[in-house]
Scaffold this active site. Structure first.
Site, PDB file in Angstrom:
ATOM      1  N   GLU A  34       0.884  -1.169   0.000  1.00 28.97           N
ATOM      2  CA  GLU A  34       0.000   0.000   0.000  1.00 28.97           C
ATOM      3  C   GLU A  34       0.918   1.215   0.000  1.00 28.97           C
ATOM      4  O   GLU A  34       1.261   1.750   1.038  1.00 28.97           O
ATOM      5  CB  GLU A  34      -0.923  -0.025   1.225  1.00 28.97           C
ATOM      6  CG  GLU A  34      -2.043   1.006   1.131  1.00 28.97           C
ATOM      7  CD  GLU A  34      -2.976   0.966   2.330  1.00 28.97           C
ATOM      8  OE1 GLU A  34      -2.599   0.406   3.360  1.00 28.97           O
ATOM      9  OE2 GLU A  34      -4.091   1.513   2.219  1.00 28.97           O
ATOM     10  N   ASP A  83      -7.776  -3.496   7.793  1.00 29.69           N
ATOM     11  CA  ASP A  83      -6.837  -2.359   7.743  1.00 29.69           C
ATOM     12  C   ASP A  83      -6.293  -2.100   9.160  1.00 29.69           C
ATOM     13  O   ASP A  83      -6.025  -0.962   9.544  1.00 29.69           O
ATOM     14  CB  ASP A  83      -7.510  -1.110   7.167  1.00 29.69           C
ATOM     15  CG  ASP A  83      -6.514  -0.056   6.699  1.00 29.69           C
ATOM     16  OD1 ASP A  83      -5.323  -0.379   6.552  1.00 29.69           O
ATOM     17  OD2 ASP A  83      -6.931   1.105   6.494  1.00 29.69           O
TER      18      ASP A  83
HETATM   19 ZN    ZN Z   1      -4.043   0.083   4.768  1.00 26.33          ZN
END
Ligand code: ZN
Length: 369
Positions: free
Chosen positions: A125, A268
């Site tokens: 990411e 996340d």
């Molecule tokens: Zn993330």
């Protein structure tokens, strides 16, 4: 050691009142009635496949690729253990934006964990993200994708997914390069308009990193990324169903629009998951966690979650109002498809992803893995 899990068994292709027999994380058989003899019997309301999380940064007080290289491997095991205790038996390690040299070092350090199955691969990411939609990524490290650098990280063979902002110079070429390498190009941390997002999907992108978060909102005259990602049948969308990142009405709107085959719930999660409130690091950035909500100390942007997938399932059903059988693919078969794994995310005989036993109120009873 064999364990017989009794309850309503959701295999992924059928639902039956009965049992699943497992040896470790391997499903030996499922059936109706009382079931065969086993070393141990666990009874719950629901027996579901072990969860698959393809977007997770940390837990148990530590992060993937944290600030002490000496403990990268030990910390990764701790993150995996923390999430396994909450039902996630297949976990991808997400790395936040770092210098490419350092990402390469982390990948090298994780090679054995991936081949041993502790990690199901790596999600990059960053650093190829939009400065305008950086969220909790270090703005000084963001850059346009350079084919040589993208190739260098993909060549490790460990990268399963790369989040990329397609509007960056070279963004669409990066989508093609990632896809050609057999990894998944995911659209996220993007300021692109609808046309650019559509071009990225045409170029091979099949995933959306935390839909709604770190992208322009849905607007009736400028539909932006959200409308394309929800509408295009080629794309699966991630949702962070923690009650903080996305309003429950938007969770239900997105899940119903995309349908049960195109949603993946992800955590996340950052280091504080399964740990105490306080000050943590995400990359080099300080994050304060108060009442389980993680925000950058500087600026207050949401900085990951403290979510676990058992809680996401419970939230999606009890707060967002979705049916359990529509929610389960989002934490099992859909992310398993991203990984190209036919052996996890379901409970048919031969599966190797373990099982989770849930109570009537969807609280965790036991993780079999
Ligand atoms: Zn993330």
């Amino acid at each position: 050691m064999t364990i017989l899990a009794r309850g309503r068994v959701h295999t992924g292709s059928r639902t039956l009142d009965g049992w699943a027999l497992l040896d470790g994380s391997r499903v030996l058989d499922v059936g109706t009635g009382a079931g065969p003899a086993a070393d141990e019997v666990v009874t719950g309301a629901h027996v579901v496949p072990g969860f698959v999380d393809v977007h997770c940064h940390g837990g148990g007080g530590v992060s993937f690729g944290g600030t002490s290289p000496g403990s990268w491997v030990e910390d990764a095991v701790r993150v995996a253990d923390t999430h396994r205790a909450h039902g996630t038996t297949t976990l991808v390690a997400s790395l936040v934006t770092r210098p490419v040299d350092e990402l390469a070092r982390v990948l090298h350090a994780y090679a054995d964990l991936v081949s041993d199955g502790v990690l199901a691969g790596i999600h990059l990411e960053g650093p190829w993200l939009s400065p305008q939609q950086r969220g909790a990524h270090d703005p000084t490290l963001l850059q346009a994708p350079d084919p040589a650098e993208v190739g260098r990280l993909l060549d490790t063979g460990l990268v399963r997914m790369v989040t990329v902002a397609p509007e960056l110079p070279g963004g669409l070429a990066a989508v093609r390069q990632i896809t050609a390498a057999g990894a998944v190009a995911s659209i996220g941390h993007t300021d692109a308009d609808a046309e650019t997002v559509r071009a990225a999907v045409d170029a091979g992108a099949t995933w959306a990193t935390h839909l709604f978060n770190a992208m322009p909102p849905l607007h009736h005259r400028t539909p932006g990324p959200v409308a394309v990602l929800l509408e295009d049948e080629r794309v699966t969308v991630e949702l962070i169903a923690d009650g903080v990142h996305v309003h429950p009405l938007m969770v239900s709107l997105a899940a119903r629009r995309a349908g049960r085959d195109r949603v993946a719930f992800v955590t996340d999660a950052m280091a504080a998951t399964g740990s105490a409130d306080g000050r943590y690091l995400l990359g080099d950035l300080a994050v304060d966690v108060v009442d389980g909500v993680a925000r950058l100390a500087d600026g207050g942007s949401i900085a990951g979650s403290t979510l676990t997938l058992d809680r996401a399932v419970r939230y999606a059903v009890t707060t967002a109002g979705l049916d359990l059988d529509d929610v389960l693919p989002a934490v099992t078969s859909n992310p398993a498809k991203l990984l190209g794994r036919a052996d996890v995310g379901h409970l048919e005989p031969g599966a190797r992803g373990g099982a989770v036993v849930l109570s009537e109120t969807l609280d965790l009873v036991r993780v079999l893995s």
